[in-house]
Write a protein that holds these residues in place. Structure first.
Motif, PDB file in Angstrom:
ATOM      1  N   SER A  84       0.806  -1.212   0.000  1.00 28.71           N
ATOM      2  CA  SER A  84       0.000   0.000   0.000  1.00 28.71           C
ATOM      3  C   SER A  84       0.846   1.272   0.000  1.00 28.71           C
ATOM      4  N   ALA A  85       2.098   1.185   0.466  1.00 27.19           N
ATOM      5  CA  ALA A  85       2.964   2.370   0.455  1.00 27.19           C
ATOM      6  C   ALA A  85       3.307   2.814  -0.958  1.00 27.19           C
ATOM      7  N   THR A 199      -1.296  -9.209   1.812  1.00 30.91           N
ATOM      8  CA  THR A 199      -0.775  -7.909   1.389  1.00 30.91           C
ATOM      9  C   THR A 199      -0.522  -7.053   2.614  1.00 30.91           C
ATOM     10  N   ASN A 200       0.599  -6.361   2.635  1.00 35.50           N
ATOM     11  CA  ASN A 200       0.876  -5.420   3.715  1.00 35.50           C
ATOM     12  C   ASN A 200       1.327  -4.100   3.102  1.00 35.50           C
ATOM     13  N   SER A 201       1.876  -3.228   3.899  1.00 32.86           N
ATOM     14  CA  SER A 201       2.248  -1.907   3.398  1.00 32.86           C
ATOM     15  C   SER A 201       3.425  -1.936   2.442  1.00 32.86           C
ATOM     16  N   ASP A 202       4.253  -2.991   2.498  1.00 34.29           N
ATOM     17  CA  ASP A 202       5.480  -3.013   1.718  1.00 34.29           C
ATOM     18  C   ASP A 202       5.567  -4.139   0.693  1.00 34.29           C
ATOM     19  N   TRP A 273      -2.508   5.348   4.895  1.00 32.19           N
ATOM     20  CA  TRP A 273      -3.739   4.611   4.577  1.00 32.19           C
ATOM     21  C   TRP A 273      -3.468   3.118   4.693  1.00 32.19           C
ATOM     22  N   ASP A 274      -4.501   2.366   5.084  1.00 32.13           N
ATOM     23  CA  ASP A 274      -4.373   0.927   5.276  1.00 32.13           C
ATOM     24  C   ASP A 274      -4.355   0.199   3.939  1.00 32.13           C
ATOM     25  N   ALA A 275      -3.890  -1.051   3.969  1.00 34.47           N
ATOM     26  CA  ALA A 275      -3.792  -1.836   2.746  1.00 34.47           C
ATOM     27  C   ALA A 275      -5.146  -2.062   2.091  1.00 34.47           C
ATOM     28  N   ILE A 276      -6.229  -2.069   2.865  1.00 37.73           N
ATOM     29  CA  ILE A 276      -7.550  -2.303   2.288  1.00 37.73           C
ATOM     30  C   ILE A 276      -7.993  -1.138   1.415  1.00 37.73           C
TER      31      ILE A 276
END
Length: 600
Positions: A84-85, A199-202, A273-276
């Motif tokens: 998400s980043a 899925t995560n931020s990275d 912001w979150d991954a969703i």
């Protein structure tokens, strides 16, 4: 063999068991083989000796191989260095959305008529472009105050209803051509199990276990969905992700507050912001956005695969070149994350009321993955956390003001944070808990940690991590997670740096990062007229953030109304139980009990 993940994937939700593994990785240290006797005595330092072979294909894709001939299986997975980043406002949630799309198969897997399937996809996109134009007009009406929600069915224009009706006809035609879950079925019929992703931020990680004699199938299947991706059911799957957001965020007691707290904590960094993703972005995400995202971030030079099990390096290299070597390199560079987090100058605070047990969380900006201070902060986490940690001893046992209390250092690829969290007990208030947490941090700043306590904590970190090494599933995930954060070799370098942490290091990082101007505090009080959600007895004493994640899984199960799906969940819990460390067993028991009660 039962396909224990299939029913959940039909609704866009993944099996809760691998998600518990993800939670575990966030709260336990890395794994290292070492002599436990030597650790206990403090007479020797553990030496990293995870035998990882590494090679890179001509197209830039990297492979990591850990050979274990005694296994009958191979655990295989790959990580796309994108989360998400890497998104931007307007397309938040696209990285997680791709996790869903990658299970749709390929141009030839998942459909009975590949040519007509592609024609339908093109026709759908033509209609969606017109629908997006209509929604642009809807947003303009919303800005002018003519309607209160641009996406509400009650506010749709006749033209919008006409276009969506035409689109739905194409959806039904495409469904008639589809071979539902064919990608999953091919694996299952070959004896594979545990196919899942996260899925995560990275990063975005995909994994599965296959019999050793079926490893070539893994190389073909995984390379096929990268070589010939298909955005089949793109817009209906977009609806599924929106429903997942409602379940994970909007339907939980603190979900929306936690999301806004995260947005408040990060001032400038895309971790805000979150991954969703935000709902308004999920409703307007286009196939063109997705195709550009895939071309940029799913190129072979931005991917790393890992294999743990009964496979040799030579065999892995030959199969990798044969199958993944077909994927052409990308001429498009992967953009770097250039936005740095602005230094926080003053305390931030959020006061919320919810249908929940009163609780408090305190966060501090710290350091990213492999920063020199990460190792001391990891030791601080262990000093405060766990059954013998300072927080439980003080807040839960001695003062009896908290039912649970926890701490955690989260060193992500680009930045990091440290959190403290506690839930009230009896007549205690969030303010009382906050003061108690602050007092514990003050002790770390004022007084050097006694040598015996520091040695005990460092030995516990390494010993607990060593026990996890025996499970190839967790070894695979760690290789993929650490590579996603920037360096899989962290696995073999972490122990020495952690054991080198001194009492002075602990005191130094406590003074540097745990300051009033660097903190963000969230207090949750029970909303008048509501009762607190009952927490299963199995979760008592579990760290609050992990407890909340398990409760989110339980809430999803309580909304399942398909008995067959619940039976599949219970079967999956039973089969995956052997892969989960003892400390996670209570979480599995709580989820299983919820599934049995819902089934009854």
């Amino acid at each position: 063999m039962k396909r224990r993940n299939e029913p959940l994937r039909r609704t866009g939700r993944r099996s809760p068991i691998p998600m518990l593994a993800m939670c575990l990785l966030a709260v336990v240290a890395p794994v290292f083989p070492a002599s436990l006797a030597a650790l206990a005595s403090g007479t020797a330092e553990p030496k990293a000796s995870v035998p990882v072979a590494e090679f890179t294909l001509a197209n830039g894709m990297k492979f990591l191989v850990v050979t274990r001939p005694a296994q009958a299986t191979v655990m295989g997975g790959w990580v796309a260095h994108v989360g998400s980043a890497n998104e931007r406002p307007g397309i938040t949630g696209v990285a997680h959305f791709f996790e869903h799309m990658m299970f749709k198969g390929s141009r030839v897997i998942g459909t009975r008529d590949a040519m007509r399937d592609q024609e339908i996809i093109a026709d759908q996109e033509r209609l969606q472009e017109q629908i997006r134009t209509e929604y642009s007009r809807q947003r303009e009406r919303y800005r002018k105050g003519e309607i209160d929600d641009p996406f509400s069915p009650a506010n749709r224009t006749p033209e919008l209803e006409k276009l969506e009706a035409e689109f739905q006809k194409l959806v039904e035609e495409q469904r008639g051509l589809m071979v539902k879950d064919e990608f999953d079925k091919i694996y299952t019929e070959a004896g594979a199990s545990g196919m899942n992703a996260t899925t995560n931020s990275d990063s975005t990680i995909y994994f599965i276990t296959v019999p050793a004699n079926k490893i070539e199938l893994w190389f073909w299947m995984e390379s096929e969905r990268l070589l010939q991706p298909v955005f089949r059911e793109f817009y209906s799957e977009r609806d599924v992700v929106q429903e997942e957001r409602r379940l994970r965020v909007e339907s939980t007691p603190t979900g929306r507050f936690d999301e806004q707290l995260n947005a408040m904590f990060w001032t400038s960094h895309p971790y805000k912001w979150d991954a969703i993703g935000w709902m308004s972005d999920l409703k307007t995400l286009s196939m063109a956005d997705a195709q550009d995202f895939f071309t940029t971030y799913y190129a072979p030079g931005n991917l790393t695969a890992a294999l743990v099990g009964n496979i040799t390096v030579d065999e892995a290299r030959a199969l990798a070149e044969r199958y993944f070597g077909r994927i052409p390199p990308s001429g498009k560079p992967v953009p770097d994350i250039v936005t740095l987090e602005e230094k926080q100058l003053a305390e931030k605070r959020m006061n919320a009321e919810c249908d929940c047990q009163p609780q408090v969380s305190v966060q501090f900006h710290t350091v990213p993955f492999e920063h020199k201070d990460q190792y001391a902060l990891d030791v601080v986490q262990s000093l405060l956390n766990g059954q013998t940690g300072r927080l439980r001893k003080s807040l839960v046992l001695d003062q009896q003001i908290a039912s649970s209390a926890s701490a955690g250092q989260q060193s992500l690829r680009w930045n990091g944070s440290f959190y403290l969290a506690a839930e009230t007990k009896g007549e205690a208030t969030p303010a009382v808990l906050e003061a108690a947490l602050w007092e514990e941090l003050g002790k770390l700043q004022k007084d050097a940690v006694p040598p015996e306590e520091l040695a005990k904590v460092k030995n516990q970190i390494v010993a607990e991590s060593y026990r996890n090494l025996e499970n190839p599933f967790f070894l695979l995930l760690q290789l993929l997670f650490y590579d996603g954060w920037g360096n899989w070799k962290y696995l073999n370098e972490w122990s020495e740096k952690t054991l080198a942490v001194t009492a002075e290091d602990v005191q130094r990082v406590a003074k540097r990062y745990f300051t009033a101007e660097n903190r963000t505090v969230a207090s949750y009080n029970r909303k008048p007229g509501t009762a607190a959600e009952e927490i299963p007895t199995e979760l008592a004493g579990m760290p609050a953030p992990l407890q909340q994640q398990v409760m989110a899984q339980i809430r999803q199960i309580r909304q399942v109304e398909d008995p067959a799906m619940l039976e599949q969940i219970l079967s999956g819990l039973e089969q995956q139980g052997a892969q989960v460390p003892p400390e996670m067993k209570p979480a599995l028991d709580a989820i299983a009990r919820a599934a049995r009660e819902q089934l009854e």
